[in-house]
Write a protein that holds these residues in place. Structure first.
Motif, mmCIF file in Angstrom:
data_model
loop_
_atom_site.group_PDB
_atom_site.id
_atom_site.type_symbol
_atom_site.label_atom_id
_atom_site.label_comp_id
_atom_site.label_asym_id
_atom_site.label_seq_id
_atom_site.Cartn_x
_atom_site.Cartn_y
_atom_site.Cartn_z
ATOM 1 N N ALA A 72 0.811 -1.217 0.000
ATOM 2 C CA ALA A 72 0.000 0.000 0.000
ATOM 3 C C ALA A 72 0.848 1.272 0.000
ATOM 4 N N PHE A 73 2.028 1.221 0.669
ATOM 5 C CA PHE A 73 2.819 2.444 0.830
ATOM 6 C C PHE A 73 4.214 2.363 0.206
ATOM 7 N N PHE A 74 4.661 1.168 -0.180
ATOM 8 C CA PHE A 74 5.992 1.022 -0.789
ATOM 9 C C PHE A 74 5.929 0.121 -2.029
ATOM 10 N N PRO A 75 5.029 0.405 -2.957
ATOM 11 C CA PRO A 75 4.837 -0.497 -4.104
ATOM 12 C C PRO A 75 5.987 -0.476 -5.107
ATOM 13 N N THR A 76 6.865 0.528 -5.048
ATOM 14 C CA THR A 76 7.943 0.625 -6.039
ATOM 15 C C THR A 76 9.175 -0.195 -5.658
ATOM 16 N N LEU A 77 9.194 -0.763 -4.451
ATOM 17 C CA LEU A 77 10.345 -1.542 -3.984
ATOM 18 C C LEU A 77 10.147 -3.021 -4.273
ATOM 19 N N ASP A 78 11.264 -3.762 -4.340
ATOM 20 C CA ASP A 78 11.153 -5.203 -4.483
ATOM 21 C C ASP A 78 10.597 -5.790 -3.191
ATOM 22 N N LEU A 134 -5.663 7.367 5.980
ATOM 23 C CA LEU A 134 -4.547 7.850 5.164
ATOM 24 C C LEU A 134 -4.541 7.221 3.763
ATOM 25 N N PRO A 135 -4.563 8.029 2.706
ATOM 26 C CA PRO A 135 -4.476 7.468 1.345
ATOM 27 C C PRO A 135 -3.131 6.770 1.123
ATOM 28 N N GLY A 136 -3.101 5.832 0.185
ATOM 29 C CA GLY A 136 -1.888 5.082 -0.102
ATOM 30 C C GLY A 136 -0.955 5.804 -1.058
ATOM 31 N N PHE A 213 -9.678 -6.779 0.521
ATOM 32 C CA PHE A 213 -8.905 -6.677 1.762
ATOM 33 C C PHE A 213 -7.754 -5.695 1.595
ATOM 34 N N ARG A 214 -7.041 -5.796 0.489
ATOM 35 C CA ARG A 214 -5.891 -4.924 0.274
ATOM 36 C C ARG A 214 -6.308 -3.507 -0.102
#
Length: 456
Positions: A72-78, A134-136, A213-214
């Motif tokens: 939700a908050f770190f989608p750009t990381l592996d 809080l928005p993602g 859920f997500r």
């Protein structure tokens, strides 16, 4: 440190730090409480409900960090780095907790326990509920994780002031010889809070598909905090100030700068008490937050199954906490804490072999056994840490020791465990848990027994 003679109950509270180390000469009815069943029951309920709500708030973040916050908050990381980033925001609250101990402890030792507990509940509850609003990352970009960190920091400050006040509320009202029993109620708060947090996530995971859920389901446990704060405030506003601290105020003996006095007069108790707490945090956050992430990730166990097993394991935590806390009035706090540390040093080596079987029964046994060991150490700490410090600085001293132990044992455990497992395999995480247990064992060995001390 030189022992002093026992002061009569009517005497002014001594400003000497050694007063906390004075042994009791003869049993008295209470340590200053009125002793009425109705009053003591109300205090027990208030201390229990407050800690249950605040730890619910704290634990839902840990569960969300293990299951969904990375995406939700770190989608750009592996995946590995996203998990580490998620756990890093989780660790921020532990860094904030000692600051919360200093701030709330200062006013708790100067103004009173009750008003500070109300303030800590408000701060904790409202910052938790705001996480649910809080928005993602997809909506607010970099601002989303930055605000997440800020709210998590506020959570930590709130919880930093909660435990010490709740423990003192119970201990300083308790009848003589029953402080361990009454301290058991706030110590059960984490068990109930964890059970409620896990239960809410389990229900949502069962009722919603993965996408729902997500997308929004994970927010519901956070938004429930609005309701829970109202319940907690209703209960806490009905309690009175503790008789022990009322004597400090009447004698005009309140410390001017409690934290400085703790560092100057109680450095040994502070550092060793914090060391004694390391194993409780290390066990809990390894067996819950990290194991939840590990089981639903590398082991491929379904989220719903692992949440259900965590609910079962939580019962072991409650059992260990209650048994050890109530027995500590007769057997002694120190003896039980040492026994729990020894058990934890052994169980750390069994936890991941049981987990790696992938068998639900053995996973429940592994996690449940770890939480039982934690409970045996944690239960007596509700009375033990407050008894190490004199009344004029007890809020600051007990809170700081408790939350410094959290920084050393809880903040880094999921991070270290993630790195160890990826580099050396799961067995290395078990050795890490056992090492924390040995550190706590050595620290408590250097401290005295406290159950016979006067609360002055």
């Amino acid at each position: 440190m030189t022992e002093t003679s026992v002061a009569p109950e009517s005497a002014l509270v001594s400003s000497d730090a050694t007063a906390a180390q004075t042994p009791a000469a003869a049993p008295a009815k209470t340590d200053g409480a009125d002793g009425s069943g109705e009053s003591l029951r109300r205090v027990a309920v208030a201390s229990f409900i407050g800690t249950a709500i605040e730890f619910y708030d704290f634990y839902i973040y840990g569960t969300a960090a293990a299951l969904v916050l990375n995406q939700a908050f770190f989608p750009t990381l592996d995946p590995v780095n996203a998990t580490l980033a998620s756990f890093s925001t989780y660790a921020v609250a532990f860094a904030a907790r000692p600051l919360g101990s200093v701030v709330f402890g200062h006013f708790g030792d100067r103004v009173g326990r009750k008003s500070v507990l109300v303030a800590s509940l408000l701060l904790m509850g409202l910052s938790t509920a705001c996480v649910g609003l809080l928005p993602g990352y997809g909506t607010w970009g970099l601002w989303a994780p930055l605000l997440l960190i800020a709210l998590r920091f506020l959570q930590g400050i709130g919880l930093g002031g909660e435990w010490g006040g709740a423990a003192l509320l119970a201990v300083e009202h308790a009848p003589r010889g029953r402080r361990g029993l009454y301290a058991a109620f706030p110590q059960l708060g984490p068990s109930v809070g964890f059970f409620a947090a896990t239960g809410v996530f389990w229900l949502l995971s069962s009722a919603l598909d993965d996408a729902a859920f997500r997308s929004w389901g994970w927010r519901v446990p956070f938004l429930l905090s609005f309701l829970l704060v109202g319940v907690g405030l209703f209960v806490r506003l009905k309690i009175s100030e503790t008789p022990v601290f009322a004597k400090v105020l009447d004698a005009q003996e309140a410390s001017k700068v409690p934290t400085v006095e703790v560092l100057r007069r109680h450095p040994r108790e502070l550092l060793l008490g914090a060391g004694g707490m390391i194993v409780t945090y290390g066990l809990f956050y390894t067996a819950t937050t990290y194991c939840l992430s590990y089981a639903t990730g590398p082991l491929g166990i379904s989220r719903n199954t692992m949440l259900g097993l965590s609910l079962i394991a939580c019962l072991f935590l409650a059992a260990g906490t209650w048994l050890a806390a109530t027995r500590s009035d007769s057997a002694g706090r120190r003896k039980l804490i040492l026994a729990g540390s020894v058990l934890a040093s052994v169980w750390g080596l069994l936890l991941f072999p049981l987990l790696d079987t992938g068998q639900p029964v053995l996973i429940a046994l592994g996690v449940g056994g770890a939480l039982f060991c934690m409970g045996v150490v944690y239960g007596p700490m509700g009375a033990y840490l407050p008894e190490l410090f004199s009344a004029r600085v007890r809020y600051s001293g007990a809170s700081l020791a408790y939350n410094l132990g959290g920084v050393l044992g809880g903040a880094v455990s999921p991070l270290v465990a993630t790195r160890l497992q990826s580099a050396y395999g799961s067995a290395s995480v078990g050795w890490y848990v056992s090492a924390m247990a040995v550190v706590s064992l050595l620290c408590v060995l250097a401290l005295p027994e406290t159950r016979e001390r006067e609360l002055v």
